[in-house]
Design an enzyme around this catalytic site. Sequence first.
Site, short mmCIF file in Angstrom:
data_model
loop_
_atom_site.label_atom_id
_atom_site.label_comp_id
_atom_site.label_asym_id
_atom_site.label_seq_id
_atom_site.Cartn_x
_atom_site.Cartn_y
_atom_site.Cartn_z
N HIS A 173 -60.89 82.73 39.50
CA HIS A 173 -61.97 81.92 40.09
C HIS A 173 -63.30 82.69 40.06
O HIS A 173 -64.34 82.15 39.67
CB HIS A 173 -61.55 81.54 41.52
CG HIS A 173 -62.55 80.76 42.30
ND1 HIS A 173 -62.33 79.46 42.71
CD2 HIS A 173 -63.77 81.09 42.79
CE1 HIS A 173 -63.38 79.03 43.39
NE2 HIS A 173 -64.28 80.01 43.46
N GLU A 174 -63.26 83.97 40.44
CA GLU A 174 -64.50 84.76 40.49
C GLU A 174 -65.01 85.09 39.08
O GLU A 174 -66.22 85.08 38.85
CB GLU A 174 -64.29 86.06 41.29
CG GLU A 174 -63.80 85.89 42.71
CD GLU A 174 -64.58 84.88 43.53
OE1 GLU A 174 -65.75 84.61 43.19
OE2 GLU A 174 -64.01 84.34 44.48
N CYS A 204 -64.39 76.52 47.24
CA CYS A 204 -65.44 77.42 46.75
C CYS A 204 -66.64 77.35 47.70
O CYS A 204 -67.05 76.25 48.09
CB CYS A 204 -65.86 77.01 45.34
SG CYS A 204 -67.15 78.07 44.65
N GLY A 261 -63.45 85.67 48.41
CA GLY A 261 -64.04 86.26 47.21
C GLY A 261 -65.47 85.81 47.08
O GLY A 261 -65.87 84.80 47.69
N HIS A 304 -66.99 82.29 37.75
CA HIS A 304 -68.38 82.24 38.25
C HIS A 304 -69.30 83.10 37.38
O HIS A 304 -70.43 82.72 37.09
CB HIS A 304 -68.46 82.74 39.69
CG HIS A 304 -68.12 81.72 40.74
ND1 HIS A 304 -68.79 80.53 40.88
CD2 HIS A 304 -67.19 81.74 41.73
CE1 HIS A 304 -68.29 79.86 41.91
NE2 HIS A 304 -67.30 80.58 42.44
O1 GNR Z 1 -63.03 81.56 49.94
C1 GNR Z 1 -62.53 81.12 48.89
N1 GNR Z 1 -61.27 80.63 48.92
C2 GNR Z 1 -60.57 80.30 47.77
C3 GNR Z 1 -59.41 79.54 47.93
C4 GNR Z 1 -58.67 79.19 46.82
C5 GNR Z 1 -59.05 79.61 45.57
C6 GNR Z 1 -60.22 80.34 45.40
C7 GNR Z 1 -60.96 80.69 46.50
S1 GNR Z 1 -62.41 81.64 46.30
C8 GNR Z 1 -63.34 81.07 47.66
C9 GNR Z 1 -64.64 81.85 47.78
C10 GNR Z 1 -65.49 81.57 46.57
O2 GNR Z 1 -66.10 80.54 46.38
N2 GNR Z 1 -65.52 82.48 45.65
O3 GNR Z 1 -66.21 82.30 44.51
NI NI Z 2 -66.24 80.15 44.20
#
Ligand code: GNR
Ligand code: NI
Length: 161
Positions: free
Chosen positions: A133-134, A91, A46, A137
């Site tokens: 998670h996104e 991340c 992501g 951000h």
């Molecule tokens: O690549 C990513 N792997 C991930 C693994 C567990 C929970 C969330 C993520 S998102 C991360 C890419 C990223 O930083 N997205 O903002």
């Molecule tokens: Ni992230």
Amino acid sequence: MAILDILTLPDPKLKTKAQRVTDFDGSLAQLTEDMLETMYAAPGIGLAATQVDVHQKVVVMDVSEDSDTPMVFINPEIIEATGSQTYEEGCLSVPGIYAKVKRAEQLVMKYQDIAGEWHELSADGLLAVCIQHELDHLQGIVFLDHLSTLKRKMAMKKLLA
Ligand code: GNR
Ligand code: NI
């Protein structure tokens, strides 16, 4: 297509709150293509526009096993969230650090596509983790902000070592 630079902690720009997208034009399409290319190259599952220093509500994702299912979410909003799950997160903006984060297990999100059409998506498991998670951000929040003060301090010390 272009690979964009990804901001990493402690860059204060990661704390910026994203603005709503209002123009569904060619530059939005270009941005989402560049973000997908950047995400796949990293590699990651992501990427939020905040991470490439674009402070608009744009997220790309691909949680499929074969990395062949790109998803683009414009102006995403979680409208329902239930249950809880704990997942070990990483991340691209916090390289080398992994920690367990507790989040909702199921959610419903509404979002626009690059043409501006509204959609709803029900998600659970890893997709729901990644969405939360996104969307964090876009609000200037990174996964370390969900940890205890002690765990966050230990992670920052490791990151800056
Ligand atoms: O690549 C990513 N792997 C991930 C693994 C567990 C929970 C969330 C993520 S998102 C991360 C890419 C990223 O930083 N997205 O903002
Ligand atoms: Ni992230």
